[in-house]
Design an enzyme around this catalytic site. Structure first.
Site, mmCIF file in Angstrom:
data_model
loop_
_atom_site.group_PDB
_atom_site.id
_atom_site.type_symbol
_atom_site.label_atom_id
_atom_site.label_comp_id
_atom_site.label_asym_id
_atom_site.label_seq_id
_atom_site.Cartn_x
_atom_site.Cartn_y
_atom_site.Cartn_z
ATOM 1 N N ASP A 106 0.846 -1.193 0.000
ATOM 2 C CA ASP A 106 0.000 0.000 0.000
ATOM 3 C C ASP A 106 0.883 1.244 0.000
ATOM 4 O O ASP A 106 2.040 1.196 0.447
ATOM 5 C CB ASP A 106 -0.890 0.018 1.249
ATOM 6 C CG ASP A 106 -1.840 -1.167 1.272
ATOM 7 O OD1 ASP A 106 -2.145 -1.697 0.193
ATOM 8 O OD2 ASP A 106 -2.254 -1.555 2.387
HETATM 9 N N1 URA Z 1 -1.148 -5.965 4.015
HETATM 10 C C1 URA Z 1 -1.695 -4.728 3.952
HETATM 11 O O1 URA Z 1 -2.757 -4.468 4.510
HETATM 12 N N2 URA Z 1 -1.007 -3.793 3.255
HETATM 13 C C2 URA Z 1 0.170 -4.010 2.650
HETATM 14 O O2 URA Z 1 0.744 -3.098 2.045
HETATM 15 C C3 URA Z 1 0.718 -5.300 2.730
HETATM 16 C C4 URA Z 1 0.038 -6.272 3.421
#
Ligand code: URA
Length: 250
Positions: A106
């Protein structure tokens, strides 16, 4: 590996079209062993070749296998929409080579991100069949409790999943931090699992993929490095490379 002319070598390394690479050579902007090279008729062995372009040192890489210490605020996309893309943290030549993130973090997640221009490597490392552990450190809004750890290990129900999903490993690091090991890579998985367990993920950091630990790479945030064959082997966590991706080549 077969020999290539210098213009083709430069093109393969992301220095632009063949015409642009020839122009660079003719202009005396390319040197090998400190000597400007202005001809490109003679084929050269690319493997192990080091050269400078505009005075900057480069080494030939048939493919790019990179580790980036991703800072917050960057999107894992070649066409970012709301934040700068992670490609902007690499030399522009690497974008020319169609380098892309291997899987996604993310925009606000930090830590270890692989990037490559090798389609087979990207495919093998993003395949859902690939059950390699990924280690995350999640900072939680509410205090971590033994019940939260047990819930995540036992499994929580996510909206679009038919059955509860559990984490592979989970341990409390301190009052507001958990280490979580995932073998799947579902959309926003850690954040959704923490929300389903009644807490909230305030920050997320990926510290390892397989046996490759970000800390061992000694990368500052926003910095990247090439991964050599032995470092790439750590990504497989001792498992066979079932898809024959060529991960361990060159
Ligand atoms: N899980 C999440 O919620 N976000 C990420 O970036 C990676 C794993």
């Amino acid at each position: 590996m077969r020999k290539l002319t210098l213009d083709r070598i430069l093109q393969s390394q992301g220095f632009g079209t063949r015409k642009a690479c020839r122009a660079l050579i003719r202009a005396g902007e390319v040197s090998i062993d400190g000597q400007p090279i202005t001809e490109f008729a003679e084929p050269l062995a690319p493997q192990g070749l080091e050269f400078t372009v505009h005075g900057e040192q480069w080494a030939y890489h048939e493919h790019l296998y990179l580790a980036l210490n991703k800072p917050p605020g960057f999107e894992c996309s070649r066409k970012p929409s709301h934040h700068p893309g992670v490609l902007s943290l690499l030399p522009e030549q690497f974008a020319w080579r169609e380098t892309q993130p291997v899987g996604r973090l993310d925009h606000d997640t930090t830590g270890l991100l692989l990037m490559s221009d090798d389609g087979a490597f990207i495919h093998a490392h993003t395949s859902p069949k690939r059950q390699v552990p990924k280690i995350y450190v999640a900072t939680t809004r509410d205090p971590v409790t033994p019940a939260l750890v047990s819930q995540l290990l036992a499994g929580v129900k996510l909206d679009d999943e038919p059955a509860p999903i559990g984490v592979q490993g989970c341990r409390q690091l301190d009052a507001h931090r958990l280490e979580i090991v995932l073998v799947q890579g579902k959309y926003h998985q850690v954040k959704r699992m923490l929300a389903a367990a009644g807490n909230h993920c305030a920050a997320l950091h990926r510290s390892a993929i397989g046996d490759l630990f970000l800390e061992a790479l000694g990368l500052e945030e926003g910095h990247w490095c090439h991964l050599d064959v032995s470092q790439r082997a750590l990504l497989s966590h001792g498992k066979e490379d079932a898809e024959g991706s060529g991960i361990l080549e060159s």
